[in-house]
Motif scaffolding. Structure first.
Motif, PDB file in Angstrom:
ATOM      1  N   PRO A  48       5.836  -3.037   1.954  1.00 28.16           N
ATOM      2  CA  PRO A  48       4.996  -2.761   0.782  1.00 28.16           C
ATOM      3  C   PRO A  48       3.515  -2.966   1.066  1.00 28.16           C
ATOM      4  O   PRO A  48       2.679  -2.225   0.548  1.00 28.16           O
ATOM      5  N   GLU A  49       3.163  -3.976   1.883  1.00 24.54           N
ATOM      6  CA  GLU A  49       1.750  -4.207   2.202  1.00 24.54           C
ATOM      7  C   GLU A  49       1.168  -3.055   3.022  1.00 24.54           C
ATOM      8  O   GLU A  49       0.090  -2.533   2.724  1.00 24.54           O
ATOM      9  N   SER A  50       1.876  -2.645   4.071  1.00 28.08           N
ATOM     10  CA  SER A  50       1.358  -1.568   4.918  1.00 28.08           C
ATOM     11  C   SER A  50       1.473  -0.211   4.242  1.00 28.08           C
ATOM     12  O   SER A  50       0.787   0.742   4.626  1.00 28.08           O
ATOM     13  N   ALA A  51       2.313  -0.118   3.220  1.00 32.33           N
ATOM     14  CA  ALA A  51       2.492   1.156   2.517  1.00 32.33           C
ATOM     15  C   ALA A  51       1.186   1.641   1.914  1.00 32.33           C
ATOM     16  O   ALA A  51       0.930   2.848   1.829  1.00 32.33           O
ATOM     17  N   GLU A  52       0.338   0.704   1.502  1.00 29.44           N
ATOM     18  CA  GLU A  52      -0.913   1.098   0.852  1.00 29.44           C
ATOM     19  C   GLU A  52      -1.847   1.839   1.815  1.00 29.44           C
ATOM     20  O   GLU A  52      -2.765   2.541   1.368  1.00 29.44           O
ATOM     21  N   ILE A  79      14.550  -9.726  -5.300  1.00 27.74           N
ATOM     22  CA  ILE A  79      13.952  -8.541  -4.694  1.00 27.74           C
ATOM     23  C   ILE A  79      14.512  -8.376  -3.280  1.00 27.74           C
ATOM     24  O   ILE A  79      14.485  -9.317  -2.489  1.00 27.74           O
ATOM     25  N   PRO A  80      15.041  -7.200  -2.924  1.00 22.40           N
ATOM     26  CA  PRO A  80      15.595  -7.016  -1.576  1.00 22.40           C
ATOM     27  C   PRO A  80      14.518  -7.167  -0.501  1.00 22.40           C
ATOM     28  O   PRO A  80      13.321  -6.974  -0.763  1.00 22.40           O
ATOM     29  N   ALA A  81      14.953  -7.519   0.696  1.00 21.19           N
ATOM     30  CA  ALA A  81      14.025  -7.886   1.773  1.00 21.19           C
ATOM     31  C   ALA A  81      13.015  -6.778   2.068  1.00 21.19           C
ATOM     32  O   ALA A  81      11.833  -7.051   2.309  1.00 21.19           O
ATOM     33  N   HIS A  82      13.444  -5.512   2.044  1.00 24.83           N
ATOM     34  CA  HIS A  82      12.528  -4.433   2.427  1.00 24.83           C
ATOM     35  C   HIS A  82      11.471  -4.165   1.352  1.00 24.83           C
ATOM     36  O   HIS A  82      10.527  -3.420   1.592  1.00 24.83           O
ATOM     37  N   LEU A  83      11.617  -4.796   0.171  1.00 27.78           N
ATOM     38  CA  LEU A  83      10.655  -4.597  -0.913  1.00 27.78           C
ATOM     39  C   LEU A  83       9.882  -5.865  -1.277  1.00 27.78           C
ATOM     40  O   LEU A  83       9.065  -5.841  -2.198  1.00 27.78           O
ATOM     41  N   LYS A  84      10.129  -6.949  -0.558  1.00 21.80           N
ATOM     42  CA  LYS A  84       9.397  -8.183  -0.851  1.00 21.80           C
ATOM     43  C   LYS A  84       7.922  -8.002  -0.494  1.00 21.80           C
ATOM     44  O   LYS A  84       7.583  -7.482   0.565  1.00 21.80           O
ATOM     45  N   GLN A  85       7.059  -8.458  -1.393  1.00 24.56           N
ATOM     46  CA  GLN A  85       5.622  -8.311  -1.212  1.00 24.56           C
ATOM     47  C   GLN A  85       4.974  -9.678  -1.371  1.00 24.56           C
ATOM     48  O   GLN A  85       5.084 -10.322  -2.417  1.00 24.56           O
ATOM     49  N   ASP A  86       4.302 -10.138  -0.308  1.00 28.14           N
ATOM     50  CA  ASP A  86       3.768 -11.494  -0.296  1.00 28.14           C
ATOM     51  C   ASP A  86       2.649 -11.692  -1.309  1.00 28.14           C
ATOM     52  O   ASP A  86       2.639 -12.647  -2.071  1.00 28.14           O
ATOM     53  N   ASN A  87       1.703 -10.771  -1.327  1.00 29.17           N
ATOM     54  CA  ASN A  87       0.531 -10.933  -2.193  1.00 29.17           C
ATOM     55  C   ASN A  87       0.718 -10.161  -3.496  1.00 29.17           C
ATOM     56  O   ASN A  87       0.097  -9.134  -3.741  1.00 29.17           O
ATOM     57  N   LEU A  88       1.597 -10.667  -4.366  1.00 26.60           N
ATOM     58  CA  LEU A  88       1.854  -9.993  -5.633  1.00 26.60           C
ATOM     59  C   LEU A  88       0.625  -9.961  -6.523  1.00 26.60           C
ATOM     60  O   LEU A  88       0.456  -9.048  -7.328  1.00 26.60           O
ATOM     61  N   PHE A 130       7.471  -2.876 -13.477  1.00 32.22           N
ATOM     62  CA  PHE A 130       8.139  -3.888 -12.661  1.00 32.22           C
ATOM     63  C   PHE A 130       7.762  -3.775 -11.191  1.00 32.22           C
ATOM     64  O   PHE A 130       7.458  -4.767 -10.541  1.00 32.22           O
ATOM     65  N   TRP A 131       7.775  -2.557 -10.636  1.00 32.02           N
ATOM     66  CA  TRP A 131       7.529  -2.357  -9.211  1.00 32.02           C
ATOM     67  C   TRP A 131       6.077  -1.978  -8.961  1.00 32.02           C
ATOM     68  O   TRP A 131       5.462  -1.250  -9.746  1.00 32.02           O
ATOM     69  N   SER A 132       5.520  -2.448  -7.845  1.00 34.63           N
ATOM     70  CA  SER A 132       4.162  -2.094  -7.453  1.00 34.63           C
ATOM     71  C   SER A 132       4.171  -0.745  -6.738  1.00 34.63           C
ATOM     72  O   SER A 132       5.214  -0.296  -6.233  1.00 34.63           O
ATOM     73  N   PRO A 133       3.014  -0.053  -6.637  1.00 34.77           N
ATOM     74  CA  PRO A 133       2.958   1.207  -5.888  1.00 34.77           C
ATOM     75  C   PRO A 133       3.415   1.055  -4.440  1.00 34.77           C
ATOM     76  O   PRO A 133       4.128   1.911  -3.918  1.00 34.77           O
ATOM     77  N   GLY A 134       3.011  -0.041  -3.784  1.00 36.14           N
ATOM     78  CA  GLY A 134       3.426  -0.257  -2.403  1.00 36.14           C
ATOM     79  C   GLY A 134       4.926  -0.404  -2.258  1.00 36.14           C
ATOM     80  O   GLY A 134       5.533   0.097  -1.305  1.00 36.14           O
ATOM     81  N   GLN A 135       5.554  -1.088  -3.207  1.00 29.01           N
ATOM     82  CA  GLN A 135       7.006  -1.249  -3.162  1.00 29.01           C
ATOM     83  C   GLN A 135       7.720   0.089  -3.362  1.00 29.01           C
ATOM     84  O   GLN A 135       8.717   0.377  -2.704  1.00 29.01           O
TER      85      GLN A 135
END
Length: 303
Positions: free
Chosen positions: A78-82, A146-155, A188-193
């Motif tokens: 999710p972080e690098s997705a941005e 939240i599943p591992a592939h969608l966990k985002q550290d800096n919510l 609920f979900w961020s754009p990166g997720q």
């Protein structure tokens, strides 16, 4: 649809909702939208019929365009997705609810969501939304599931506080009346997720692809203003057509021919300036009669 209630077993909290679409149906505001035909069973029908939708709806959404492509076979966080998001647009994901419900049992929606998608005239860069950065209001309480592939550290900086408005001008009326106000911060979900989930199969993403974030609806407990609706589509507002639109004397339950839907969205900027996305509007046109639909032969000419 963030305004709807879900129990802990609903897969919404484990896998984001999504629909497929087609690029041919993406049009700029204020392109009119023709009432679509589709297969579904009306009350009293023993068999499904090819007929115009009677439950035409709008959906107030935010969407983003892909810039840097994601190579096939690649999974992104999710972080690098941005790093792959070019910019954001306001979007009306027009929907035919009767066709949708028939298509969704037991397979999944297709034509009900892909006949018309209207986007705003402006693409707003992420840099312009720096002052709108915020945290998804209701995700932290469920972070453990939240599943591992969608966990985002800096919510705290993962989504945006963008206030969205929907207006409806009924056929014969001279003004568009406000229907709802809601916020993307309540999704609920961020754009990166959402981008990370879309790429998680290894399908890859191409430059120019458009991804919607879902209906922008605000839950009642987070939206105390009762003067307007807080839900971003008629399906939610009317409880799937069981109730009238009880706001500003708008009435009715679904979109009628001649109706005009207008959407707006505003984000906070520097020194009190507001960042706008431009109006998203579209008028509903009558359906094309199934007996008059043109077909195309193998040479590409109409017959």
């Amino acid at each position: 649809m963030s305004g709807m209630s879900f129990n802990s077993e609903n897969n919404f909290y484990y896998s984001p909702m999504a629909y497929t679409a087609r690029c041919s149906s993406v049009v700029p505001s204020p392109t009119p939208i023709v009432r679509p035909n589709g297969m579904y069973k009306s009350s009293g029908d023993s068999l499904p019929q090819f007929q115009p939708t009677r439950k035409l709806d709008y959906e107030l959404e935010l969407a983003f365009f892909i810039s840097n492509p994601v190579p096939s076979g690649t999974i992104v966080s999710p972080e690098s997705a941005e790093e792959h998001i070019f910019g954001y647009v306001l979007m009306n994901d027009w929907s035919a609810r009767d066709i949708q419900m028939y298509e969704s049992l037991p397979v999944g929606p297709l034509n009900c969501k892909a006949f018309g998608t209207t986007i705003s005239p402006w693409v707003v860069m992420p840099e312009a939304l720096a002052h709108a950065r915020t945290e998804p209001r209701n995700q932290r309480a469920r972070k453990d599931q939240i599943p591992a592939h969608l966990k985002q550290d800096n919510l705290s900086q993962s989504t945006y506080e963008i206030t969205c408005h929907a207006f409806l001008q009924r056929s014969g009326s001279e003004v568009a009346k406000p229907v709802s106000t809601s916020s993307t911060a309540h999704m609920f979900w961020s754009p990166g997720q959402l981008l990370a989930h879309r790429a998680s199969t290894g399908c890859g993403l191409l430059t120019g692809e458009l991804i919607g974030l879902g209906t922008v609806s605000s839950p009642e407990e987070l939206w105390p203003d009762k003067s307007l609706e807080r839900r971003g589509c008629l399906f939610e507002i009317t409880n799937d057509g069981k109730e009238d639109v009880n706001i500003n004397d708008i009435g009715g339950r679904w979109l009628e021919d001649g109706d005009i839907v207008v959407l707006e969205a505003w984000a906070p900027g520097d020194d009190g300036v507001k960042i706008g996305f431009g109006k998203v509007s579209g008028r509903v046109l009558p359906e094309t009669s199934s007996s008059m639909l043109k077909t195309t032969n193998k040479n590409g000419t109409h017959i």
